[in-house]
Design a protein around this motif. Structure first.
Motif, PDB file in Angstrom:
ATOM      1  N   LEU A   1     -16.557   0.368   8.735  1.00  0.00           N
ATOM      2  CA  LEU A   1     -17.870  -0.093   8.280  1.00  0.00           C
ATOM      3  C   LEU A   1     -18.928   0.285   9.307  1.00  0.00           C
ATOM      4  CD1 LEU A   1     -16.797  -3.666   7.089  1.00  0.00           C
ATOM      5  CD2 LEU A   1     -17.248  -1.677   5.624  1.00  0.00           C
ATOM      6  N   SER A   2     -20.097   0.703   8.841  1.00  0.00           N
ATOM      7  CA  SER A   2     -21.134   1.163   9.772  1.00  0.00           C
ATOM      8  C   SER A   2     -22.213   0.132  10.052  1.00  0.00           C
ATOM      9  CB  SER A   2     -21.780   2.450   9.234  1.00  0.00           C
ATOM     10  OG  SER A   2     -22.345   2.230   7.947  1.00  0.00           O
ATOM     11  N   ASN A   3     -22.299  -0.928   9.234  1.00  0.00           N
ATOM     12  CA  ASN A   3     -23.357  -1.917   9.420  1.00  0.00           C
ATOM     13  C   ASN A   3     -22.818  -3.336   9.280  1.00  0.00           C
ATOM     14  OD1 ASN A   3     -25.957  -0.395   9.780  1.00  0.00           O
ATOM     15  ND2 ASN A   3     -25.314   0.495   7.823  1.00  0.00           N
ATOM     16  N   LEU A   4     -21.763  -3.615  10.044  1.00  0.00           N
ATOM     17  CA  LEU A   4     -21.177  -4.952  10.042  1.00  0.00           C
ATOM     18  C   LEU A   4     -21.794  -5.775  11.167  1.00  0.00           C
ATOM     19  CD1 LEU A   4     -19.099  -7.103   9.188  1.00  0.00           C
ATOM     20  CD2 LEU A   4     -17.447  -5.978  10.723  1.00  0.00           C
TER      21      LEU A   4
ATOM     22  N   LYS B   1     -24.321  -6.769  16.316  1.00  0.00           N
ATOM     23  CA  LYS B   1     -23.716  -5.705  15.516  1.00  0.00           C
ATOM     24  C   LYS B   1     -22.324  -5.417  16.048  1.00  0.00           C
ATOM     25  CE  LYS B   1     -24.637  -1.253  13.347  1.00  0.00           C
ATOM     26  NZ  LYS B   1     -25.573  -0.111  13.205  1.00  0.00           N
ATOM     27  N   SER B   2     -21.346  -5.488  15.168  1.00  0.00           N
ATOM     28  CA  SER B   2     -19.953  -5.277  15.554  1.00  0.00           C
ATOM     29  C   SER B   2     -19.699  -3.812  15.901  1.00  0.00           C
ATOM     30  CB  SER B   2     -19.029  -5.695  14.402  1.00  0.00           C
ATOM     31  OG  SER B   2     -17.710  -5.239  14.615  1.00  0.00           O
ATOM     32  N   GLU B   3     -18.845  -3.621  16.907  1.00  0.00           N
ATOM     33  CA  GLU B   3     -18.368  -2.278  17.237  1.00  0.00           C
ATOM     34  C   GLU B   3     -16.866  -2.166  16.959  1.00  0.00           C
ATOM     35  OE1 GLU B   3     -19.475  -1.285  21.216  1.00  0.00           O
ATOM     36  OE2 GLU B   3     -21.626  -1.478  20.823  1.00  0.00           O
TER      37      GLU B   3
ATOM     38  N   GLU C   1     -12.897  -7.706  18.981  1.00  0.00           N
ATOM     39  CA  GLU C   1     -14.188  -8.266  19.384  1.00  0.00           C
ATOM     40  C   GLU C   1     -14.120  -9.036  20.703  1.00  0.00           C
ATOM     41  OE1 GLU C   1     -17.085  -7.642  17.913  1.00  0.00           O
ATOM     42  OE2 GLU C   1     -16.127  -6.415  16.380  1.00  0.00           O
ATOM     43  N   GLY C   2     -12.924  -9.548  21.052  1.00  0.00           N
ATOM     44  CA  GLY C   2     -12.764 -10.120  22.375  1.00  0.00           C
ATOM     45  C   GLY C   2     -12.851 -11.621  22.505  1.00  0.00           C
TER      46      GLY C   2
END
Length: 431
Positions: free
Chosen positions: A90-93, A80-82, A356-357
């Motif tokens: 977006l809350s659920n990517l 799950k992306s932060e 994301e790194g």
């Protein structure tokens, strides 16, 4: 090294006539000769069991058409992306990452999800003993198949445009069983496909099959298997950049299997796929409401391919129009297509690395840019469950951490080489 396992129980089915038939020997189309339709694997096991006792990609063996296990495979990973999700609101990517990112458990040594294809295709039952498999590629597929076939001593001929030869690198020298021929500078992926088709007219060579090979599509479909089993449900949207559209077709097929599984929902993911402008062959047809691809002269296509950053997104003859192809997948799922410029792709790739790194490939940058477009124009809900398929990443890091070996072509053919000369030259490479 190959380890034999019990062959997966499945039958093949034509998307056109519904005929079911066994996978006798490298079947690529319906025995009724309906070449205008893809064939589809129907697995006996309707509910997927993730096999933690099997390595890498093969934990999804229930839904792979295989009879052996090859060592060294990596599987897609989903998280799950932060960072990116916050940036886009977006809350659920969820990101499904294919590549090299050890901290996440991503160990694809060629850096792209084409390894999923190669480890599945090369594990499929194959009676072409003593013959040479032929793969056409614009780069990533070539690198993946070269690695798998080299490590497992499978005879392979790669056909690639010379302009893409820099993509053919490895962390170990390739074994002599892998040969490479190229079409001259200024050519494109379709020219490489044409070369491969000529070679396959020789008895000692056989085609890998591309989109027609169910093992290739179901290998690519493991991205969705990773996402759904991690998230616990079928996503609402699926984002990916496409050159042939095979990965999106594979996602649609995996979606169908999960609906039949019954434990993860009954919805279709909306396929949201993208191309790199100005090479937008499928995008143009889709936006025109056309099942058939619009006319595009070969020379113009080559010029467009010369411009785009994501060279892997450059198939002039994609499986778009045929039954079970990308057009059908988009219609069935209520999906859409996007066009992304080089500048947008670079900016999106930079955004992904910052948030994301990890570095990602240009094609993955196209996918991220298309997600930004969809968010900006309100095509996705902020709380929707979104799967972002990062088809290649971590290559910059892998290159920094490993010594690389580059494979030069064993022969380069001019664009209008005589077929007889091509066949004679290629046959001689394996003597």
């Amino acid at each position: 090294m190959m380890n034999t396992v019990e062959r997966t129980d499945y039958v093949l089915e034509s998307r056109c006539c519904g005929t079911q038939f066994p996978d006798g020997n490298w079947e690529l189309e319906c025995p009724k000769g309906d070449g205008a339709a893809l064939i589809f694997a129907r697995y006996a096991k309707k509910q997927l069991e993730v096999r933690d006792d099997l390595p890498g990609l093969y934990k999804y063996a229930d839904w792979l058409p295989i009879c052996r296990i090859l060592e060294g495979s990596g599987a897609p990973i989903t998280y799950k992306s932060e960072g990116l999700s916050k940036e886009l609101g977006l809350s659920n990517l969820y990101v499904t990452f294919n590549g090299y990112w050890p901290e996440k458990g991503a160990m694809m040594q060629t850096g792209t999800f084409k390894e999923c294809e190669a480890f599945s295709v090369c594990a499929r039952c194959n009676e072409n003993h003593g013959k040479v498999m032929v793969v056409a590629s614009a780069g990533n597929t070539a690198r993946a198949f070269a690695r798998v076939c080299s490590e497992n001593h499978i005879p392979l001929l790669i056909c690639i445009p010379e302009d893409c030869i820099d993509a053919l690198w490895s962390s170990e020298p390739l074994a002599p069983c892998v040969k490479v021929v190229a079409t001259a500078k200024g050519s494109d992926y379709f020219d490489a496909i044409h070369l491969s088709n000529l070679v396959c007219e020789l008895d000692e060579f056989y085609p890998e099959g591309g989109a027609k090979n169910v093992a290739r599509r179901d290998g690519m479909g493991t991205t969705v298997l990773s996402a759904v089993t991690t998230i616990g449900r079928i996503p609402d949207y699926y984002f990916q950049a496409v050159g042939s559209g095979t990965g999106a077709i594979a996602a649609w097929e995996a979606n169908q299997r999960f609906i039949e599984d019954g434990r993860y929902g009954s919805n279709w993911m909306k396929l949201m796929v993208s191309q790199n402008h100005p090479f937008t062959l499928m995008y143009d047809a889709w936006k025109a409401g056309s099942r058939d691809l619009l006319p595009l002269e070969a020379e113009e296509a080559r010029q467009q391919v010369g411009v785009i950053l994501a060279k892997v997104l450059s198939n002039r003859k994609p499986p778009y129009s045929l039954k079970g192809g990308l057009y059908d997948a988009l219609v069935a799922t209520g999906g859409d297509m996007f066009a992304v410029t080089n500048e947008e792709a670079v900016d999106a790739a930079d955004l992904f690395k910052r948030t994301e790194g990890i570095d990602i490939e240009p094609a993955a940058g196209v996918a991220v840019a298309s997600l930004r477009q969809a968010v900006a124009c309100g095509q996705v809900e902020r709380d929707a469950v979104i799967m972002l398929n990062i088809t290649g990443g971590g290559i910059g890091r892998f290159k920094a951490e490993h010594k690389l070996y580059y494979k030069s072509p064993d022969y380069v053919f001019p664009l209008h080489a005589e077929p007889a000369a091509i066949k004679e030259t290629v046959a001689g490479l394996f003597k």
